[in-house]
Design a protein around this motif. Structure first.
Motif, PDB file in Angstrom:
ATOM      1  N   VAL A 212       8.896  -1.184  -3.903  1.00 35.90           N
ATOM      2  CA  VAL A 212       8.087  -2.221  -3.251  1.00 35.90           C
ATOM      3  C   VAL A 212       6.883  -1.597  -2.561  1.00 35.90           C
ATOM      4  CG1 VAL A 212       8.073  -3.907  -1.367  1.00 35.90           C
ATOM      5  CG2 VAL A 212       9.988  -3.837  -2.967  1.00 35.90           C
ATOM      6  N   GLN A 213       7.104  -0.460  -1.904  1.00 35.57           N
ATOM      7  CA  GLN A 213       5.995   0.208  -1.221  1.00 35.57           C
ATOM      8  C   GLN A 213       4.944   0.685  -2.211  1.00 35.57           C
ATOM      9  OE1 GLN A 213       8.122   3.249   0.914  1.00 35.57           O
ATOM     10  NE2 GLN A 213       8.438   1.936   2.720  1.00 35.57           N
ATOM     11  N   SER A 216       2.967  -2.298  -3.516  1.00 37.04           N
ATOM     12  CA  SER A 216       2.054  -2.909  -2.556  1.00 37.04           C
ATOM     13  C   SER A 216       0.892  -2.001  -2.184  1.00 37.04           C
ATOM     14  CB  SER A 216       2.815  -3.287  -1.284  1.00 37.04           C
ATOM     15  OG  SER A 216       3.359  -2.133  -0.664  1.00 37.04           O
ATOM     16  N   VAL A 219      -2.638  -2.957  -3.585  1.00 33.18           N
ATOM     17  CA  VAL A 219      -3.112  -4.181  -2.932  1.00 33.18           C
ATOM     18  C   VAL A 219      -3.705  -3.859  -1.579  1.00 33.18           C
ATOM     19  CG1 VAL A 219      -2.433  -6.421  -2.027  1.00 33.18           C
ATOM     20  CG2 VAL A 219      -1.442  -5.583  -4.168  1.00 33.18           C
ATOM     21  N   ASP A 220      -3.047  -3.010  -0.831  1.00 30.25           N
ATOM     22  CA  ASP A 220      -3.547  -2.623   0.482  1.00 30.25           C
ATOM     23  C   ASP A 220      -4.888  -1.925   0.372  1.00 30.25           C
ATOM     24  OD1 ASP A 220      -1.267  -3.666   1.527  1.00 30.25           O
ATOM     25  OD2 ASP A 220      -0.214  -1.741   1.701  1.00 30.25           O
TER      26      ASP A 220
END
Length: 236
Positions: A212-213, A216, A219-220
């Motif tokens: 998940v990290q 994401s 996107v960050d």
């Protein structure tokens, strides 16, 4: 929860129980018992049986399928039946033998002690070497462990730990005793399987969090890239 603590919660009780039962005396003539060791082992087993059942139930606490419910039911019956059996056939017998030896005339106590020791429901020996409460407890343990193994396999755990969990639970039935070797092999094997299963679950959770990290992260970065020009415009 720290990983080592999560593993210890399901391993500690059955592992300690396995160690305690290594020292469980093998009674032949009850008046030849090491009464102090007998009483120590049986006092220790009173909390350890239900705590071991709870440890096994915790492995499927988040599962809601039929096998998980059967596992929890089997462990509950084991805890009630085996604690009742061990109180009568262990602690009560031990206290009677201790009183008989202290009386100076132990033979006068023999009929009373044998009446409980060979009782078909609560006895330590039973007329068929299978007192009812002990038999219910042993079978419920294996039933619950097999059901739990099925639920855990359906949840994605590997074959080896769930097979070990199921197979180890039959040691106490094969040897018809929770003294050595039946009890230590049963609860030691179940402790190993429980720790293995919990370790697998923690590794899977860690991989899920990491994925998940990673997902994401781009996107960050893109949000940050858009935000920076806006900050510069705001400054001007």
């Amino acid at each position: 929860m720290r990983p080592w603590l999560a593993i210890a919660m399901v391993v500690a009780a059955p592992l300690v129980l396995a160690i305690v039962e290594i020292f469980h005396p093998h009674p032949h003539d009850l008046f030849d018992l090491d009464v102090d060791r007998w009483m120590f082992v049986h006092y220790a087993q009173i909390p350890l049986f239900p705590l071991s059942a709870l440890s096994m139930a915790m492995l499927v606490r988040d599962r809601t399928d039929w096998a998980a419910w059967l596992c929890k039911a089997g462990m509950f019956v084991f805890a009630v039946a085996f604690t009742t059996f061990d109180t009568a056939a262990g602690l009560v017998i031990g206290l009677l033998v201790k009183g008989a030896l202290a009386s100076g005339d132990p033979e006068s106590w023999r009929d009373m002690i044998d009446a409980l020791w060979f009782d078909p429901v609560l006895g330590g020996k039973g007329f068929t070497d299978a007192p009812l409460m002990g038999l219910i407890g042993r079978l419920s343990l294996s039933f619950g462990a097999v059901a739990g193994a099925i639920s855990l396999k359906r949840a994605g755990h590997g074959w080896l730990p769930v097979l070990l969990l199921a197979a180890a639970s039959f040691g106490i039935n094969v040897f018809k005793s929770h003294s050595w070797p039946g009890g230590p092999l049963t609860f030691g094997g179940m402790a190993l399987a429980a720790g293995w299963i919990r370790w697998q679950a923690l590794r899977r959770e860690a991989r899920a969090v990491a994925s998940v990290q990673v997902a994401s992260a781009p996107v960050d970065a893109s949000v940050k890239a858009v935000a920076e020009p806006r900050d510069r415009v705001g400054v001007r």
